[in-house]
Motif scaffolding. Sequence first.
Motif, short mmCIF file in Angstrom:
data_model
loop_
_atom_site.label_atom_id
_atom_site.label_comp_id
_atom_site.label_asym_id
_atom_site.label_seq_id
_atom_site.Cartn_x
_atom_site.Cartn_y
_atom_site.Cartn_z
N MET A 1 33.13 30.44 24.06
CA MET A 1 33.98 31.31 24.88
C MET A 1 33.21 31.75 26.12
N THR A 2 33.77 31.53 27.29
CA THR A 2 33.14 31.96 28.53
C THR A 2 33.72 33.30 28.98
N TYR A 3 32.88 34.32 29.07
CA TYR A 3 33.35 35.59 29.61
C TYR A 3 33.55 35.46 31.12
N GLU A 4 34.50 36.19 31.64
CA GLU A 4 34.71 36.22 33.10
C GLU A 4 34.47 37.64 33.60
N LEU A 5 33.44 37.79 34.43
CA LEU A 5 33.15 39.09 35.05
C LEU A 5 33.72 39.09 36.46
N TYR A 6 34.41 40.17 36.79
CA TYR A 6 34.97 40.32 38.14
C TYR A 6 34.34 41.54 38.80
N TYR A 7 33.62 41.29 39.88
CA TYR A 7 33.02 42.40 40.64
C TYR A 7 32.70 41.92 42.05
N TRP A 8 32.74 42.86 42.99
CA TRP A 8 32.44 42.57 44.39
C TRP A 8 31.11 41.82 44.52
N ASP A 9 31.06 40.87 45.41
CA ASP A 9 29.80 40.22 45.76
C ASP A 9 29.03 41.11 46.74
N GLY A 10 27.73 40.91 46.83
CA GLY A 10 26.94 41.55 47.89
C GLY A 10 26.20 42.81 47.50
N ILE A 11 26.59 43.43 46.43
CA ILE A 11 25.86 44.62 45.93
C ILE A 11 25.69 44.48 44.41
N PRO A 12 24.57 45.03 43.90
CA PRO A 12 24.47 45.04 42.43
C PRO A 12 25.53 45.98 41.83
N GLY A 13 25.59 47.21 42.36
CA GLY A 13 26.66 48.14 42.00
C GLY A 13 26.87 48.31 40.51
N ARG A 14 28.10 48.57 40.15
CA ARG A 14 28.43 48.79 38.74
C ARG A 14 28.48 47.48 37.96
N GLY A 15 28.79 46.41 38.64
CA GLY A 15 28.85 45.12 37.96
C GLY A 15 27.52 44.73 37.33
N GLU A 16 26.42 45.19 37.94
CA GLU A 16 25.10 44.77 37.48
C GLU A 16 24.81 45.19 36.04
N PHE A 17 25.40 46.30 35.60
CA PHE A 17 25.18 46.76 34.23
C PHE A 17 25.76 45.76 33.22
N VAL A 18 26.87 45.15 33.60
CA VAL A 18 27.47 44.14 32.73
C VAL A 18 26.64 42.86 32.78
N ARG A 19 26.21 42.49 33.99
CA ARG A 19 25.38 41.28 34.12
C ARG A 19 24.12 41.37 33.27
N LEU A 20 23.46 42.51 33.29
CA LEU A 20 22.20 42.65 32.55
C LEU A 20 22.41 42.38 31.06
N ALA A 21 23.50 42.88 30.51
CA ALA A 21 23.77 42.65 29.08
C ALA A 21 24.05 41.17 28.82
N LEU A 22 24.88 40.59 29.66
CA LEU A 22 25.22 39.17 29.48
C LEU A 22 23.99 38.29 29.63
N GLU A 23 23.17 38.59 30.63
CA GLU A 23 21.96 37.79 30.88
C GLU A 23 20.95 37.96 29.76
N ASP A 24 20.76 39.19 29.32
CA ASP A 24 19.78 39.44 28.26
C ASP A 24 20.16 38.71 26.97
N ALA A 25 21.46 38.61 26.72
CA ALA A 25 21.93 37.95 25.50
C ALA A 25 22.05 36.43 25.67
N GLY A 26 21.84 35.95 26.90
CA GLY A 26 22.03 34.52 27.14
C GLY A 26 23.48 34.09 26.97
N ALA A 27 24.41 34.99 27.27
CA ALA A 27 25.84 34.68 27.08
C ALA A 27 26.35 33.77 28.19
N ASP A 28 27.38 33.04 27.85
CA ASP A 28 28.03 32.14 28.80
C ASP A 28 29.05 32.95 29.60
N TYR A 29 28.86 33.06 30.91
CA TYR A 29 29.83 33.84 31.69
C TYR A 29 29.97 33.30 33.10
#
Lengths: 242, 242
Positions: A1-29
């Motif tokens: 299952m591929t997760y889809e994250l939707y967040y503005w490009d160009g800033i880490p912002g609030r989206g980065e908190f989701v990215r960190l979890a996905l990246e740390d877990a090696g999830a497909d997104y």
Amino acid sequence: MTYELYYWDGIPGRGEFVRLALEDAGADYRDVAREPGGMGEMMTFLNGERGPHVPFAPPFLKDDDLVISHVANILRYLGPKLGLVPADEASRTFAHGLHLTLTDFLTEIHDTHHPLGVDAYYEDQKVEAQGRTARFLSSRLPKFLDYFETVLSANNGNEGNLIGGQIGYIDLSLFQVMEGLHYAFPRAMRDSGNRWPGITALQARVKERPRLRDYLSSQRRLPFNESGIFRHYPELDVEAEG
Amino acid sequence: MTYELYYWDGIPGRGEFVRLALEDAGADYRDVAREPGGMGEMMTFLNGERGPHVPFAPPFLKDDDLVISHVANILRYLGPKLGLVPADEASRTFAHGLHLTLTDFLTEIHDTHHPLGVDAYYEDQKVEAQGRTARFLSSRLPKFLDYFETVLSANNGNEGNLIGGQIGYIDLSLFQVMEGLHYAFPRAMRDSGNRWPGITALQARVKERPRLRDYLSSQRRLPFNESGIFRHYPELDVEAEG
């Protein structure tokens, strides 16, 4: 299952908190809005063209038919799936509450440079931003970080993390907040000395997690900048008062 | 099982959102800090004397051994138990996301009278409060309420509620926000005419629910006042701009 994250490009912002979890877990997104045509795809959700569960704002996450809005809600959902929160209800509920406290903290961090509202330019509220930031640095920032230091101390887990025996999404998010605070207020953070030794140790430990180390040095990691939540304006980064 | 709600006495504040759900469901609960000696009992949690899951701030709810912080987290937990949210995961997740949007809205409502921070008196930030409130009324308030009106329209439920076929906790919370906005900004709300007919109809319908009608006219219901989130300062309640 591929997760889809939707967040503005160009800033880490609030989206980065989701990215960190996905990246740390090696999830497909997919980081949809950063792909060609992805901004348009994101807007179809916000415009109500993708069903009745319309998000108010990014970030949101799509998993199969589920659309999940707000960072804390997303991480509450992902936590158990990614192995980033203990399984019992009490821990999950506490982790979510801690993240909602981080959410409030983030709002106050953002408002240091926009005390008069998001609709006006920083340049038009510099004086007010100086007053608000001074009070934030001397009072609110220590209040929040003292709290997280207390929670760390109260946890009998032996990895120096906030809940249970191993690092979870709430630790990754606290790491990101600390990185942002050091970026925005290097002088104030330096002046605070070693007031939060548990948090500082946790921040260093998170940075060395193998998948995150790779991620943090990759192009996927967006640098902090002056369009985001954490902004470095030297005129705001004054010494914390007594 | 008796739920225990912990929240400051004297203001409706954030605790009121939890009370409305408990009252509407006819649930058995204690409003602990409003009982004799209850403030001291609340402080034992905040001081870390009641276990490691220390809340950052009230409100929090105790149910058996579980301590739950933050309104949205509490209502997410109570919703299914009180029959105030549909049972399916998509609805529960959406309801929680909507409540987190209401949480953000509440913060902006609060900050109209405290743009320079909670550590300074209103009297010392009146000028800034006027600027922030004017922008809030002309831009942010319509943005949030237009969003909730859209969600109402997108729901095929036939009771004019936000999710599914019957009124749930998210509708009760939106009711409370509308009551507060009419208290704080009677002139601006009147000037907005019938811009949000769905929300206005929902507000009236919630007020007539039998248990809530009794509650709202009881001593348990605390009136809005100038120590809370929603404050009526006539100098802030100016006409909304274009």
